[in-house]
Design a protein around this motif. Sequence first.
Motif, short mmCIF file in Angstrom:
data_model
loop_
_atom_site.label_atom_id
_atom_site.label_comp_id
_atom_site.label_asym_id
_atom_site.label_seq_id
_atom_site.Cartn_x
_atom_site.Cartn_y
_atom_site.Cartn_z
N TYR A 9 -5.29 5.50 9.43
CA TYR A 9 -5.00 5.60 10.87
C TYR A 9 -6.31 5.34 11.60
N LEU A 10 -6.42 4.20 12.30
CA LEU A 10 -7.69 3.76 12.88
C LEU A 10 -7.82 3.94 14.38
N HIS A 11 -6.72 3.86 15.09
CA HIS A 11 -6.78 3.82 16.55
C HIS A 11 -6.02 4.99 17.16
N SER A 12 -6.75 6.06 17.46
CA SER A 12 -6.12 7.28 17.96
C SER A 12 -5.50 7.12 19.35
N GLU A 13 -5.82 6.02 20.04
CA GLU A 13 -5.20 5.80 21.34
C GLU A 13 -3.72 5.40 21.21
N PHE A 14 -3.30 5.09 19.98
CA PHE A 14 -1.90 4.76 19.70
C PHE A 14 -1.25 5.92 18.94
N ASP A 15 0.04 6.06 19.11
CA ASP A 15 0.81 7.05 18.36
C ASP A 15 0.75 6.70 16.88
N ILE A 16 0.77 7.71 16.03
CA ILE A 16 0.68 7.50 14.58
C ILE A 16 1.85 6.67 14.05
N GLU A 17 2.96 6.64 14.78
CA GLU A 17 4.14 5.85 14.38
C GLU A 17 4.04 4.39 14.83
N ASP A 18 3.06 4.07 15.66
CA ASP A 18 2.89 2.73 16.21
C ASP A 18 2.09 1.87 15.23
N LYS A 19 2.61 0.70 14.88
CA LYS A 19 1.91 -0.20 13.94
C LYS A 19 0.50 -0.54 14.41
N ALA A 20 0.30 -0.60 15.73
CA ALA A 20 -1.01 -0.95 16.28
C ALA A 20 -2.08 0.08 15.89
N ALA A 21 -1.68 1.27 15.53
CA ALA A 21 -2.63 2.32 15.15
C ALA A 21 -3.34 2.01 13.83
N TYR A 22 -2.86 1.02 13.10
CA TYR A 22 -3.40 0.71 11.78
C TYR A 22 -4.11 -0.64 11.70
N GLY A 23 -4.12 -1.39 12.79
CA GLY A 23 -4.77 -2.70 12.80
C GLY A 23 -3.87 -3.79 12.25
N ASP A 24 -4.43 -4.98 12.16
CA ASP A 24 -3.66 -6.12 11.65
C ASP A 24 -3.60 -6.07 10.12
N MET A 25 -2.91 -7.02 9.52
CA MET A 25 -2.71 -7.03 8.08
C MET A 25 -4.03 -7.06 7.31
N GLU A 26 -4.97 -7.86 7.78
CA GLU A 26 -6.27 -7.94 7.10
C GLU A 26 -6.98 -6.58 7.14
N THR A 27 -6.99 -5.94 8.28
CA THR A 27 -7.62 -4.63 8.42
C THR A 27 -6.93 -3.59 7.56
N GLN A 28 -5.60 -3.62 7.55
CA GLN A 28 -4.84 -2.67 6.74
C GLN A 28 -5.14 -2.87 5.25
N THR A 29 -5.18 -4.12 4.82
CA THR A 29 -5.44 -4.42 3.41
C THR A 29 -6.82 -3.94 3.01
N ARG A 30 -7.82 -4.22 3.84
CA ARG A 30 -9.18 -3.76 3.55
C ARG A 30 -9.22 -2.23 3.45
N GLY A 31 -8.53 -1.55 4.37
CA GLY A 31 -8.51 -0.10 4.36
C GLY A 31 -7.89 0.47 3.09
N VAL A 32 -6.80 -0.14 2.66
CA VAL A 32 -6.13 0.32 1.43
C VAL A 32 -7.02 0.06 0.21
N LEU A 33 -7.62 -1.12 0.15
CA LEU A 33 -8.48 -1.44 -0.99
C LEU A 33 -9.69 -0.52 -1.06
N LEU A 34 -10.24 -0.14 0.10
CA LEU A 34 -11.36 0.80 0.11
C LEU A 34 -10.92 2.17 -0.40
N ARG A 35 -9.71 2.59 -0.01
CA ARG A 35 -9.18 3.87 -0.51
C ARG A 35 -9.00 3.83 -2.03
N ILE A 36 -8.44 2.73 -2.51
CA ILE A 36 -8.25 2.58 -3.96
C ILE A 36 -9.59 2.58 -4.67
N GLN A 37 -10.54 1.84 -4.12
CA GLN A 37 -11.86 1.77 -4.72
C GLN A 37 -12.50 3.16 -4.81
N GLN A 38 -12.37 3.97 -3.77
CA GLN A 38 -12.95 5.31 -3.77
C GLN A 38 -12.28 6.20 -4.81
#
Length: 76
Positions: A9-38
Amino acid sequence: FVSGQVPPYLHSEFDIEDKAAYGDMETQTRGVLLRIQQKLKNAGFELADIVKMHAFLVAEQVHGNRPDLEGFGRAY
């Protein structure tokens, strides 16, 4: 075994249910891969140790109700 990772969840100005709160597909993919890497690092492994990965992509209206495969590919 790592399973069920979702984008951060990257953008607190958006509701947690709003897709915009997570960024675009590239940003989402990077975020997931970083979580997996950790998680792997905490267990003494790295991304190179992954044998198989499944990715479930969500269709986006701005891409004609199709997943943004190019955005996914840039991050992956």
